[in-house]
Structures are given as structure tokens and as C-alpha cells.
Motif scaffolding. Structure first.
Motif, PDB file in Angstrom:
ATOM      1  N   TYR A 179       0.825  -1.215   0.000  1.00 37.88           N
ATOM      2  CA  TYR A 179       0.000   0.000   0.000  1.00 37.88           C
ATOM      3  C   TYR A 179       0.858   1.264   0.000  1.00 37.88           C
ATOM      4  CZ  TYR A 179      -4.240  -2.707   0.545  1.00 37.88           C
ATOM      5  OH  TYR A 179      -5.279  -3.573   0.318  1.00 37.88           O
ATOM      6  N   LYS A 200       0.884   5.267  -8.185  1.00 39.14           N
ATOM      7  CA  LYS A 200      -0.264   6.067  -8.596  1.00 39.14           C
ATOM      8  C   LYS A 200       0.182   7.445  -9.095  1.00 39.14           C
ATOM      9  CE  LYS A 200      -3.560   6.137  -5.633  1.00 39.14           C
ATOM     10  NZ  LYS A 200      -4.284   6.480  -4.388  1.00 39.14           N
ATOM     11  N   ARG A 207       2.026   1.619  -3.536  1.00 40.67           N
ATOM     12  CA  ARG A 207       0.933   1.961  -4.443  1.00 40.67           C
ATOM     13  C   ARG A 207       0.792   3.470  -4.611  1.00 40.67           C
ATOM     14  NH1 ARG A 207      -5.302   0.627  -3.058  1.00 40.67           N
ATOM     15  NH2 ARG A 207      -4.859   2.307  -1.571  1.00 40.67           N
TER      16      ARG A 207
END
Length: 252
Positions: A91, A98, A94
Motif C-alpha cells: 500500500y 499512482k 501503491r
């Protein structure tokens, strides 16, 4: 061995990681050499991953054979620790994927340093415990062996930084994140021993290292140098294996 002596020796063991850090300052490396260093890092980390899981599962297996009441807690700590170590970085990574499409080299190096630091905390627990129990020879052997291992682990941190002329300040920070926990682990291990604490940090380290291995493998594939990648993987794994054999031969 006094508490202060144990802490100083634990620090020496952890901070040997700085011996391998200057490689990140090398400039104008050819793509093949960058691929090679990246693959060495993957090989070292892959061996470290196996070594971590072996030690993390030992208390669980012992409790299983002995039908100990600690088994449910140890198993839960192992599973939750590994999941947290892996998914925490999934996470975290990520957010970079992104916003930037890839994890920057500096951030990837820090993620690797965090994984190694968690592992080194568990090593520090072993050093502190041996020092406190009066097993001086064993403590010194652990310090020598872990110190040698940390030199090879440094390649895992600097591989994403190869050829980027990384500032010394950043290398100092990454080295402290990776090697500093040896000192903290020694302090905690000298005060008390806990299978649960050891399993927790080893599981966290295993999950984190599994994540960064995936990232380094992806980076290596983009460099498109298959032969250099293969040799690097082999040499990195064997470097980890041989340092472990040296540690075993010393009786640690």
C-alpha cells in the motif's frame, strides 16, 4: 559482559553495513553492470528471505511438536507479522505507482533498508540475550557472523541507486535504518528474551523483503540484460549462503 559492552559490540555488528554502501557513489555504470548489481541484490535478499523464514518458524514448530499452549499466539504473530510487513509496503508503494508510475530509486532503497532493519533487530535480540546470559564466546561469534552478513546485505540497499551519485547523507540515513536496529535489538535482548517478539520482527522482515524482491525483479527485467541478470542472481545467493556457512562454522 556488561550492558554497555554488549551495546557497543551490537552497534559494531550492525554498522558494518556501511562497508558496502560506497558502491552507490560509483558513476557512469554501464547498463550491464547496473543489471548485475541489481541481480546480486535480489540473490542476497532471496537467501535472506529463506533464512528469515527458517528462523521465524522455528519457535512455531517447536511449540507444535511440544503441544505448547503458546502455539496459537506464535502462529498468529507469524501470520499477522508477515502479512503486515508485506501489505504495508504494497500500500505504501501503491501511492508512488499512482503518482509517478514507478517507485523512485531512493524510496525503493529505503524500503529495502527497512526490511533489513527489521531482520537486524531480531539479530540484535540474539546478541543481547547471549551477552546477558554470560555466553561470551557465543555472543562474540554472533557479532562477527552478523557483521559479515551485513556487509553483503548492503548490496541490497545500494543496487537501486547504482550510477546515480547518491548523496552521502542519504546513504548514512539508509545505513542507520538498516544497521541501527542491531543496537536496539541488543538492548532489548539484554533485558529480556521473548519468542513472540523475535517471531514478530522476523515475520515483518520476511514480508517486507518479499515485497522488495518483487520490485527489484521487475526493475531487472526492464534492463534487458539476461545473462548479467542470471550471473548476478547466482552470485548474490551464493554470497549469502557462504556467509551463513561461515557463521555456522564459527559455531554461532
Amino acid at each position: 559482559m556488561t550492558f554497555l559492552q554488549a551495546v557497543i559490540l551490537g552497534a559494531i555488528s550492525g554498522l558494518t553495513i556501511f562497508l558496502g554502501m560506497p558502491i552507490a557513489r560509483m558513476r557512469d555504470l554501464a547498463k550491464e553492470y547496473v543489471t548485475f548489481l541489481n541481480a546480486i541484490a535480489v540473490g542476497v535478499l532471496f537467501f535472506l528471505f529463506i533464512d528469515i523464514l527458517t528462523h521465524a518458524t522455528e519457535p512455531v514448530e517447536t511449540a507444535l511438536v511440544a503441544h505448547s499452549g503458546d502455539l496459537p499466539m506464535l502462529l498468529a504473530v507469524l501470520i499477522l507479522g508477515f502479512s503486515a510487513g508485506f501489505l504495508g509496503l504494497v500500500y505504501y508503494g501503491r501511492e508512488f505507482l499512482k503518482n509517478e508510475g514507478r517507485i523512485p530509486a531512493e524510496q525503493l532503497a529505503l524500503l529495502i533498508a527497512i526490511g533489513i532493519g527489521l531482520h537486524n533487530f531480531a539479530e540484535g535480540l540474539a546478541i543481547g540475550s547471549a551477552a546477558h546470559s554470560g555466553e561470551l564466546k557465543f555472543a562474540f561469534l554472533l557479532i562477527a557472523g552478523f557483521g559479515l552478513h551485513n556487509v553483503t546485505e548492503a548490496f541490497g540497499i545500494v543496487a537501486p541507486l547504482a550510477g546515480k551519485r547518491t548523496p552521502w547523507k542519504f546513504l548514512l540515513t539508509a545505513g542507520l535504518i538498516a544497521g541501527g536496529p542491531n543496537v536496539l535489538g541488543t538492548i532489548v535482548g539484554y533485558q529480556f528474551t521473548s519468542d513472540i517478539l523475535s517471531v514478530l520482527f522476523l515475520a515483518l522482515a520476511g514480508g517486507a523483503i518479499m515485497y522488495v524482491i518483487g520490485e527489484l525483479l521487475a526493475a531487472g527485467r526492464k534492463l534487458s540484460s539476461h545473462t548479467w541478470n542470471g550471473w548476478g542472481l547466482l552470485i548474490g545467493f551464493l554470497a549469502g549462503l557462504l556467509t551463513d556457512f561461515i557463521l555456522i562454522s564459527l559455531g554461532a
